[in-house]
Design a protein around this motif. Structure first.
Motif, PDB file in Angstrom:
ATOM      1  N   LEU A  23      62.881  37.988 -16.539  1.00  0.00           N
ATOM      2  CA  LEU A  23      62.080  37.665 -16.511  1.00  0.00           C
ATOM      3  C   LEU A  23      61.217  39.123 -16.678  1.00  0.00           C
ATOM      4  O   LEU A  23      61.303  39.493 -15.607  1.00  0.00           O
ATOM      5  CB  LEU A  23      61.283  36.300 -16.609  1.00  0.00           C
ATOM      6  CG  LEU A  23      61.672  35.235 -17.265  1.00  0.00           C
ATOM      7  CD1 LEU A  23      60.803  33.968 -16.005  1.00  0.00           C
ATOM      8  CD2 LEU A  23      61.664  35.043 -18.330  1.00  0.00           C
ATOM      9  N   ILE A  49      63.351  38.584 -22.339  1.00  0.00           N
ATOM     10  CA  ILE A  49      64.489  38.009 -21.229  1.00  0.00           C
ATOM     11  C   ILE A  49      66.127  39.131 -21.980  1.00  0.00           C
ATOM     12  O   ILE A  49      65.962  39.670 -22.581  1.00  0.00           O
ATOM     13  CB  ILE A  49      64.334  36.465 -21.840  1.00  0.00           C
ATOM     14  CG1 ILE A  49      63.608  35.452 -21.808  1.00  0.00           C
ATOM     15  CG2 ILE A  49      65.920  35.907 -21.359  1.00  0.00           C
ATOM     16  CD1 ILE A  49      64.284  34.938 -23.128  1.00  0.00           C
ATOM     17  N   TRP A  58      65.825  28.986 -25.942  1.00  0.00           N
ATOM     18  CA  TRP A  58      65.479  28.966 -24.993  1.00  0.00           C
ATOM     19  C   TRP A  58      64.361  28.268 -25.130  1.00  0.00           C
ATOM     20  O   TRP A  58      63.478  28.266 -26.168  1.00  0.00           O
ATOM     21  CB  TRP A  58      64.741  30.650 -24.786  1.00  0.00           C
ATOM     22  CG  TRP A  58      65.777  31.399 -24.491  1.00  0.00           C
ATOM     23  CD1 TRP A  58      66.178  33.339 -25.361  1.00  0.00           C
ATOM     24  CD2 TRP A  58      67.001  31.911 -23.041  1.00  0.00           C
ATOM     25  NE1 TRP A  58      67.703  33.257 -24.987  1.00  0.00           N
ATOM     26  CE2 TRP A  58      68.316  32.855 -23.601  1.00  0.00           C
ATOM     27  CE3 TRP A  58      67.333  30.844 -22.055  1.00  0.00           C
ATOM     28  CZ2 TRP A  58      69.089  32.935 -22.765  1.00  0.00           C
ATOM     29  CZ3 TRP A  58      68.363  30.939 -21.181  1.00  0.00           C
ATOM     30  CH2 TRP A  58      69.036  32.354 -22.044  1.00  0.00           C
ATOM     31  N   VAL A  60      60.055  27.940 -22.250  1.00  0.00           N
ATOM     32  CA  VAL A  60      59.396  28.865 -21.280  1.00  0.00           C
ATOM     33  C   VAL A  60      58.217  27.835 -21.385  1.00  0.00           C
ATOM     34  O   VAL A  60      57.640  27.647 -22.184  1.00  0.00           O
ATOM     35  CB  VAL A  60      59.073  30.241 -21.594  1.00  0.00           C
ATOM     36  CG1 VAL A  60      58.338  30.465 -21.499  1.00  0.00           C
ATOM     37  CG2 VAL A  60      59.930  31.152 -22.065  1.00  0.00           C
ATOM     38  N   SER A 102      54.060  26.158 -22.890  1.00  0.00           N
ATOM     39  CA  SER A 102      55.186  25.946 -22.192  1.00  0.00           C
ATOM     40  C   SER A 102      55.323  25.816 -24.109  1.00  0.00           C
ATOM     41  O   SER A 102      54.551  25.925 -25.166  1.00  0.00           O
ATOM     42  CB  SER A 102      55.856  23.965 -22.436  1.00  0.00           C
ATOM     43  OG  SER A 102      54.755  23.244 -22.845  1.00  0.00           O
ATOM     44  N   SER A 103      56.933  26.210 -24.474  1.00  0.00           N
ATOM     45  CA  SER A 103      57.455  26.865 -25.565  1.00  0.00           C
ATOM     46  C   SER A 103      57.295  25.167 -26.757  1.00  0.00           C
ATOM     47  O   SER A 103      57.473  24.885 -28.447  1.00  0.00           O
ATOM     48  CB  SER A 103      58.483  27.380 -26.142  1.00  0.00           C
ATOM     49  OG  SER A 103      59.897  26.715 -25.056  1.00  0.00           O
ATOM     50  N   VAL A 193      56.330  31.565 -14.166  1.00  0.00           N
ATOM     51  CA  VAL A 193      57.264  31.310 -15.535  1.00  0.00           C
ATOM     52  C   VAL A 193      58.466  30.811 -15.164  1.00  0.00           C
ATOM     53  O   VAL A 193      59.110  31.222 -13.946  1.00  0.00           O
ATOM     54  CB  VAL A 193      56.500  32.469 -16.177  1.00  0.00           C
ATOM     55  CG1 VAL A 193      57.697  32.630 -17.400  1.00  0.00           C
ATOM     56  CG2 VAL A 193      55.425  33.549 -16.195  1.00  0.00           C
ATOM     57  N   ARG A 194      58.811  29.838 -15.921  1.00  0.00           N
ATOM     58  CA  ARG A 194      60.216  29.230 -15.672  1.00  0.00           C
ATOM     59  C   ARG A 194      60.733  29.551 -17.354  1.00  0.00           C
ATOM     60  O   ARG A 194      60.145  28.714 -18.217  1.00  0.00           O
ATOM     61  CB  ARG A 194      60.050  28.171 -15.706  1.00  0.00           C
ATOM     62  CG  ARG A 194      59.374  27.701 -14.241  1.00  0.00           C
ATOM     63  CD  ARG A 194      59.035  26.025 -13.727  1.00  0.00           C
ATOM     64  NE  ARG A 194      58.523  26.213 -12.374  1.00  0.00           N
ATOM     65  CZ  ARG A 194      58.568  25.565 -11.423  1.00  0.00           C
ATOM     66  NH1 ARG A 194      59.727  24.472 -11.296  1.00  0.00           N
ATOM     67  NH2 ARG A 194      57.837  26.194 -10.279  1.00  0.00           N
ATOM     68  N   LEU A 195      62.281  29.772 -17.086  1.00  0.00           N
ATOM     69  CA  LEU A 195      62.809  30.058 -18.645  1.00  0.00           C
ATOM     70  C   LEU A 195      63.858  29.123 -18.310  1.00  0.00           C
ATOM     71  O   LEU A 195      64.756  28.597 -17.220  1.00  0.00           O
ATOM     72  CB  LEU A 195      63.641  31.291 -18.538  1.00  0.00           C
ATOM     73  CG  LEU A 195      64.716  31.423 -19.886  1.00  0.00           C
ATOM     74  CD1 LEU A 195      63.848  31.233 -20.838  1.00  0.00           C
ATOM     75  CD2 LEU A 195      64.921  32.824 -19.662  1.00  0.00           C
ATOM     76  N   GLN A 201      67.297  25.220 -15.662  1.00  0.00           N
ATOM     77  CA  GLN A 201      66.530  26.308 -15.166  1.00  0.00           C
ATOM     78  C   GLN A 201      67.162  27.750 -15.140  1.00  0.00           C
ATOM     79  O   GLN A 201      68.319  27.727 -14.408  1.00  0.00           O
ATOM     80  CB  GLN A 201      65.457  26.432 -14.170  1.00  0.00           C
ATOM     81  CG  GLN A 201      64.907  27.073 -13.607  1.00  0.00           C
ATOM     82  CD  GLN A 201      63.884  26.879 -12.481  1.00  0.00           C
ATOM     83  OE1 GLN A 201      62.831  26.151 -12.521  1.00  0.00           O
ATOM     84  NE2 GLN A 201      64.087  28.432 -11.994  1.00  0.00           N
ATOM     85  N   ARG A 204      62.922  32.318 -13.177  1.00  0.00           N
ATOM     86  CA  ARG A 204      61.627  32.391 -12.839  1.00  0.00           C
ATOM     87  C   ARG A 204      60.883  33.471 -12.143  1.00  0.00           C
ATOM     88  O   ARG A 204      61.087  34.017 -11.572  1.00  0.00           O
ATOM     89  CB  ARG A 204      61.856  30.923 -11.336  1.00  0.00           C
ATOM     90  CG  ARG A 204      60.332  30.907 -11.374  1.00  0.00           C
ATOM     91  CD  ARG A 204      60.487  29.439 -10.276  1.00  0.00           C
ATOM     92  NE  ARG A 204      59.283  29.388  -9.528  1.00  0.00           N
ATOM     93  CZ  ARG A 204      59.091  28.520  -8.991  1.00  0.00           C
ATOM     94  NH1 ARG A 204      60.396  26.749  -8.400  1.00  0.00           N
ATOM     95  NH2 ARG A 204      58.123  27.711  -8.699  1.00  0.00           N
TER      96      ARG A 204
END
Length: 253
Positions: A23, A49, A58, A60, A102-103, A193-195, A201, A204
């Protein structure tokens, strides 16, 4: 032995993933300045990304937290004509500001177990052992105090959870807006921020910003911190001056 070591090393390298997601983050501003006319602000987080796997879907999660400190929630009960504070619940470390964006809703991104183990969302951050000195509460009582803290902080605009708070601009680029209230606390803030891909996961990263005073308020705060004796002396003189002025005005009337 050397040949065996080389074979093991080659197999390890071959087993390692060919690519790893990463990220790259940026904030519209990394310092929020508070002056007398401050009425709140919005910070925009942009994320990209890098090394994305083809075809992956994805998700997030963005979690912004401000300075933490102890908070006590009191429950009022009516006793005759009076309302009194009765039961209390002390929280050892409650963020002064908390935004979980969040998405998709958190439950659609990660499992309930991961939500609490990773402290994602308002309830996961809030729940935990009471502070020392708090009397033992039943599970239902404790849940009621957690709900009350979340409700109060949400109504004040200090806490927020939004399952549509992260927007993908294209497959590998996303954006989130962090709303800061007018009475925000000063100090450092961290944005985590986490993907995720299919609930796992993948990457991050964190980025920080600060909320600072500016103008006359900043000069007064600096004086109070750097020259405490002089600041106290000036405040005492001002109090005496105001008191004398008020006394003179009322005598004339």
């Amino acid at each position: 032995m050397k040949r065996a070591a080389l074979v093991i090393a080659a197999l390890a390298l071959g087993a390692a993933p060919a690519r790893a997601e990463k990220l790259v983050l940026a904030l519209s501003s990394q310092q929020v300045t508070i002056a007398s006319n401050y009425a709140g602000a919005d910070l925009t987080l942009f994320g990209a990304i890098r090394g994305a796997r083809p075809g992956a879907r994805w998700d997030v999660i963005v979690q912004a937290e401000g300075p933490s400190g102890p908070v006590t929630v009191r429950r009022k009960e009516q006793l005759g004509p009076l309302w009194l504070n009765r039961a209390t619940r002390a929280f050892t470390r409650a963020p002064s500001f908390l935004a979980t964006l969040s998405s998709r809703p958190l439950q659609g991104v990660v499992s309930p177990e991961d939500i609490f183990s990773e402290r994602l969302g308002l309830r996961a951050v809030t729940e935990g052992a009471p502070a020392e000195g708090t009397r033992k509460l039943s599970l239902s009582e404790d849940a009621a105090f957690v709900d009350a803290l979340i409700r109060l902080q949400t109504e004040r605009g200090h806490w927020r959870e939004d399952g549509d708070g992260v927007t993908f601009l294209d497959r590998d680029l996303f954006r989130a807006t962090i709303h800061l209230p007018p009475d925000i606390a000063f100090g450092p803030y961290q944005v985590d921020v986490r993907l995720y891909a299919a609930g796992v996961q993948a990457a991050r990263e964190t980025i920080t910003f600060r909320v600072v005073k500016a103008g006359f308020e900043a000069r007064v705060a600096a004086l109070a911190d750097q020259r405490r004796v002089a600041y106290g002396f000036v405040m005492a003189l001002l109090a005496l001056a105001f008191g004398w002025t008020a006394s003179a005005v009322f005598r004339r009337e």
